[in-house]
Design an enzyme around this catalytic site. Structure first.
Site, PDB file in Angstrom:
ATOM      1  N   GLU A   1       1.685 -16.649 -19.154  1.00 24.96           N
ATOM      2  CA  GLU A   1       2.580 -16.507 -17.756  1.00 24.96           C
ATOM      3  C   GLU A   1       3.229 -17.693 -17.558  1.00 24.96           C
ATOM      4  O   GLU A   1       4.175 -17.933 -16.852  1.00 24.96           O
ATOM      5  CB  GLU A   1       1.839 -15.992 -16.671  1.00 24.96           C
TER       6      GLU A   1
ATOM      7  N   ASN B   1       6.538 -10.798 -15.684  1.00 24.73           N
ATOM      8  CA  ASN B   1       6.766 -11.140 -14.325  1.00 24.73           C
ATOM      9  C   ASN B   1       6.883 -12.557 -13.925  1.00 24.73           C
ATOM     10  O   ASN B   1       7.464 -13.175 -13.436  1.00 24.73           O
ATOM     11  CB  ASN B   1       6.076 -10.347 -13.484  1.00 24.73           C
ATOM     12  N   ASP B   2       5.498 -13.143 -14.136  1.00 28.28           N
ATOM     13  CA  ASP B   2       5.616 -14.437 -13.833  1.00 28.28           C
ATOM     14  C   ASP B   2       6.018 -15.462 -14.827  1.00 28.28           C
ATOM     15  O   ASP B   2       6.794 -16.459 -14.432  1.00 28.28           O
ATOM     16  CB  ASP B   2       3.889 -14.726 -13.904  1.00 28.28           C
TER      17      ASP B   2
ATOM     18  N   CYS C   1       2.966  -7.208 -20.953  1.00 32.98           N
ATOM     19  CA  CYS C   1       2.426  -6.018 -19.716  1.00 32.98           C
ATOM     20  C   CYS C   1       3.433  -6.456 -18.304  1.00 32.98           C
ATOM     21  O   CYS C   1       2.821  -5.696 -17.186  1.00 32.98           O
ATOM     22  CB  CYS C   1       0.841  -6.379 -19.437  1.00 32.98           C
TER      23      CYS C   1
ATOM     24  N   HIS D   1       0.908  -1.164   0.102  1.00 32.68           N
ATOM     25  CA  HIS D   1       0.134   0.030  -0.206  1.00 32.68           C
ATOM     26  C   HIS D   1       0.977   1.215  -0.022  1.00 32.68           C
ATOM     27  O   HIS D   1       0.742   2.207  -0.586  1.00 32.68           O
ATOM     28  CB  HIS D   1      -0.936   0.067   1.133  1.00 32.68           C
TER      29      HIS D   1
ATOM     30  N   ARG E   1      10.031 -14.459  -8.220  1.00 27.68           N
ATOM     31  CA  ARG E   1      10.126 -12.964  -8.451  1.00 27.68           C
ATOM     32  C   ARG E   1      10.028 -12.007  -7.363  1.00 27.68           C
ATOM     33  O   ARG E   1      10.689 -10.923  -7.650  1.00 27.68           O
ATOM     34  CB  ARG E   1       8.813 -12.558  -9.339  1.00 27.68           C
TER      35      ARG E   1
ATOM     36  N   ARG F   1      -8.269  -7.577 -16.579  1.00 26.27           N
ATOM     37  CA  ARG F   1      -7.720  -8.927 -16.293  1.00 26.27           C
ATOM     38  C   ARG F   1      -8.666  -9.765 -15.101  1.00 26.27           C
ATOM     39  O   ARG F   1      -8.860  -8.770 -14.071  1.00 26.27           O
ATOM     40  CB  ARG F   1      -6.491  -8.916 -15.771  1.00 26.27           C
TER      41      ARG F   1
HETATM   42  C1  PEP Z   1       3.117 -10.431 -14.947  1.00 24.23           C
HETATM   43  O1  PEP Z   1       3.173 -11.600 -14.447  1.00 24.23           O
HETATM   44  O2  PEP Z   1       3.761 -10.287 -15.779  1.00 24.23           O
HETATM   45  C2  PEP Z   1       2.068  -9.675 -14.777  1.00 24.23           C
HETATM   46  C3  PEP Z   1       1.655  -8.526 -15.456  1.00 24.23           C
HETATM   47  O3  PEP Z   1       0.781  -9.912 -13.752  1.00 24.23           O
HETATM   48  P1  PEP Z   1       0.995  -9.591 -12.226  1.00 24.23           P
HETATM   49  O4  PEP Z   1       2.637  -9.052 -12.127  1.00 24.23           O
HETATM   50  O5  PEP Z   1       0.041  -9.023 -11.792  1.00 24.23           O
HETATM   51  O6  PEP Z   1       1.387 -11.148 -11.704  1.00 24.23           O
HETATM   52 MG    MG Z   2       1.320 -12.517 -13.483  1.00 20.22          MG
END
Ligand code: PEP
Ligand code: MG
Length: 751
Positions: free
Chosen positions: A605, A628-629, A676, A367, A639, A510
């Protein structure tokens, strides 16, 4: 169970004597008393020494010759494990525990069972207190409680004896130190440091009269609640009179926080500890310490955040118990150092004029980070160790761009950063001018630059950055901020606000990405070893279709006949996508008016999807790569682990090859692909992705204009063959960053 009066009063005397240098004799008496009270043959105290060593400092029952001689490393043996994990070890058969380390000089062969509790103060482990028994036994909860209470008081004795002073000796405290961290909000600040949250320790630890302490607690809790109401009310008029998404989302976060404050559970726990014999302040410290320890064991950032709120509240409660003493003024340019920071504290500090923040345990999804982003306050997370190293009068450079905090910087370094700040303000003026220019490369290739958004708070960034749309709307963030899943009407209103703010610009919603231990309050946590790979995200949606359908209906209602794009997270098989899509299509048949166009996509992902591309591409309207995932699962690298961040690179052969393959197949199938993950916001990564042919990127707002500035200078026609050559020559390389960066620098690209 109340710790026996005799023990408490002796501890009180020990602390009153200030015990400092001559601590050995009182400790010897203390271990005798504890052993007697818990009917244990052995009671020992191990104190932490510089160099992560635990030294036997007093014992009843083990060989007295071992005192001062028996030493264990933190992490070694059961005692070391207790110190390293800050966890209670309750072992009926300690000698057969895999961590057991035998020290012949102690003569501990005959003792089967062991109860060891960490001795902690202000978030640091100062030692371990342990009892042992000959007969195998599991110590009762009451016994654990007694030993924990005693260990808290013992922490004060050890601190008075200088154990807390740790390894920073001699010159070490005056030399520059650099702490790496994770950028939560980019930016640079230079100034004196001020320290938050290493709660000043309670002076009066034991209660003379628990009833009086309970009344003090009650009064202070009321005062704290009133203070929070005022804090929220002070921001309310701003939200009501302005359309600022920033103001309204700050309220969302603060409202969620107020609910946590009103939750009686943690105050009940404080009252329980007071009844155990501690003062109100000491009880709040104790409960805050328990929360900190629980947080350390929880891997999920969102759940940790709920507990961080509670820790933040504990700080406010302590302030209320102390009569809300007047606060020192904040010097200009001050950089706040905190172990953890809650949202209300951040707002307070911001109002007092801090220029930047470094948080030892801060994560991008906290937060505090969300608010810091809205306040555009340079913020760094994960700067572990800095609080132990910082001292009064220190200054620092907070370089959140490069992810580092430089404590006690060299004068030349300070000067350099001073110049960088000036240059940046000039550059920012240039970036703002870029807002209305199209995102296109120097040789005319258009690139769609979109935003990742999670709260109403960030919607105004659409206009501030001139983004092409929202490439990722994380629907779970608002639910986590409010602490519950909103009903259909509330969700629909929320999503409609997003579509209204976006206007003609596309929004990719999403569906909920909750799960593992990323749970809403009240949900029963699952006992999973690896929550990131557990029952989360779409898996929950498919197992609880009513929840998913409610959200899909809300999205359709929000669209109210407009275009709607929905994507599903963490899809691992095409079959999962089919089921999810069927739910959406079924809802779409019921809701009126139907969307002008309904696009249904999948996040990519989970690496397994890469081997299902023909089937997937035949069924999706679009794909969004969640790098990211995807990287976390591709490299088997958590991560969220600061120790691994930077170890595996997006700019590496496996990642570039898989993206290349995906883009070729998607292009042949006519399926648009975007990316993304956070990587899209970094100019060098963005340049490489565009070089691969990926021309739709979605990113956190601060990255958008810098990426646009880079594109404006990028001759993509010249870069493509260079990238291809770099990749051809790269067999076995861990990263292609160097040669790509060298090419960009030679051409003066702002990467
Ligand atoms: C990702 O995994 O790259 C993604 C955009 O989703 P989040 O970061 O919300 O897991
Ligand atoms: Mg993700």
């Amino acid at each position: 169970m109340t710790p026996p009066r005799r023990l408490l009063s002796r501890l009180r005397e020990l602390m009153a004597s200030g015990a400092a240098a001559e601590v050995a004799a009182p400790l010897a008496e203390l271990v005798r008393l504890i052993a007697g009270e818990l009917v244990s043959e052995v009671c020992s105290i191990y104190a932490q020494r510089p160099g992560d060593i635990l030294e036997l400092s007093a014992t009843e029952g083990l060989n007295p010759q071992a005192v001062g001689r028996t030493r264990l490393r933190v992490g070694e043996g059961i005692i070391g494990l207790c110190a390293a994990t800050a966890k209670v070890m309750n072992l009926p058969d300690a000698q057969n525990h895999p961590a057991f380390a035998y020290r012949p000089e102690t003569g501990e062969e005959p003792y089967a069972s062991m109860l060891a509790v960490p001795v902690r103060r202000a978030g640091r482990t100062l030692g371990v207190l342990a009892v042992q028994n000959r007969t195998p036994r599991h110590y009762t909860d009451d016994e654990v409680e007694v030993l924990e209470t005693v260990s808290m008081l013992l922490a004060e004795v050890l601190a008075a004896a200088g154990v807390a002073d740790g390894a920073e000796e001699g010159l070490a405290g005056t030399l520059p130190r650099v702490f790496g961290g994770v950028t939560l909000v980019a930016g640079i600040a230079i100034g004196p440091v001020i320290v938050h949250g290493g709660f000043s320790t309670a002076r009066r630890l034991l209660a003379d009269d628990p009833d009086v302490e309970l009344v003090r607690l009650h009064d202070a809790a009321e005062r704290m609640q009133r203070g929070l109401d005022e804090l929220i009310a002070a921001r309310m008029p701003v939200a009501e009179t302005s359309n600022s998404a920033d103001a309204s989302a700050s309220i969302e976060v603060l409202e969620a926080y107020r609910l946590v404050a009103a939750d009686a559970g943690w105050l009940r726990r404080v009252a329980e500890v007071i009844r155990g014999g501690l003062s109100a302040e000491a009880a709040v410290h104790r409960v805050a310490g328990e929360l900190r320890d629980r947080m350390r064991r929880i891997s999920d950032p969102y759940l940790r955040e709920r507990l961080a709120d509670l820790e933040d509240l504990a700080g406010r409660l302590l302030a209320a118990l102390g009569g809300d003493a007047p606060r020192e003024p904040v010097p200009p340019g001050a950089i706040l150092l905190a172990r953890r920071l809650g949202p209300a504290e951040l707002l307070d500090w911001h109002a007092r004029g801090i220029a930047g923040v470094a948080i030892e345990e801060g994560s991008p999804t906290s937060h505090a980070a969300i608010l810091a982003r809205a306040l555009n306050l340079p913020t760094l997370g994960g700067t572990r160790g800095m609080l132990d190293a910082a001292g009064p009068g220190d200054s620092a450079v907070l370089d959140a761009d490069e992810g580092q905090l430089i404590l006690r910087p060299d004068p030349d370094v300070r000067r350099l950063y001073g110049r960088a700040i000036e240059a940046r303000s000039v550059q920012q003026a240039g970036w703002a001018a870029l807002r209305d220019r199209p995102a296109v490369t120097a040789d005319g290739v258009p690139v769609s630059l979109m935003l990742n958004v999670g709260l109403g708070l960030e919607l105004d960034q659409l206009d501030i950055t001139g983004a092409a749309g929202i490439g990722l709307f994380r629907t779970e963030i608002a639910m986590l901020a409010r602490g519950a899943i909103a009903d259909t009407a509330e969700q629909a209103a929320m999503y409609a606000r997003v579509l209204d703010a976006a206007g003609d610009r596309p929004v990719l919603f999403r569906t909920l990405d909750l799960g593992g231990d990323k749970l809403l309050p009240g949900a029963v946590p699952s006992e999973e070893e690896n929550p990131a790979m557990g029952w989360r995200s779409l898996r929950i949606g498919l197992d609880r279709p009513a929840l998913l359908r409610r959200q899909l209906r809300a999205l359709l209602l929000a669209a109210g006949g407009r275009k709607l794009s929905v994507m599903f997270p963490m899809v691992a098989t095409v079959a999962e996508f089919r089921v999810a899509r069927a739910l959406l299509v079924a809802e779409a048949r019921r809701v009126r008016p139907t969307p002008e166009r309904l696009s249904i996509g999948s996040m990519l992902e989970v690496p397994a999807l890469l081997w299902q591309l023909p089937a997937l591409l035949a069924e999706v309207d679009f794909i969004s790569v969640g790098s990211n995932d995807l990287l976390q699962f591709l490299f088997a690298a958590d991560r969220g682990s600061p120790a691994l961040s930077g170890r595996y690179d997006l700019l590496s052969p496996p990642v570039l090859d898989l993206l290349d393959n995906l883009l070729c197949k998607a292009a042949a199938a006519g399926v648009p692909v975007s990316l993304c993950g956070e990587a899209a916001s970094r100019p060098l990564e963005a340049m490489t992705l565009v070089g691969l042919g990926l021309t739709s990127l979605s990113m956190p707002a601060p990255g958008l204009l810098p990426v646009k500035a880079m594109l404006a200078k990028l001759d993509i026609g010249a870069f493509r063959p260079v990238l291809a050559a770099i990749r051809r020559n790269a067999a076995g390389e861990a990263s292609l960053r160097e040669p790509i960066l060298a090419w960009a620098r030679e051409r003066g690209l702002p990467v």
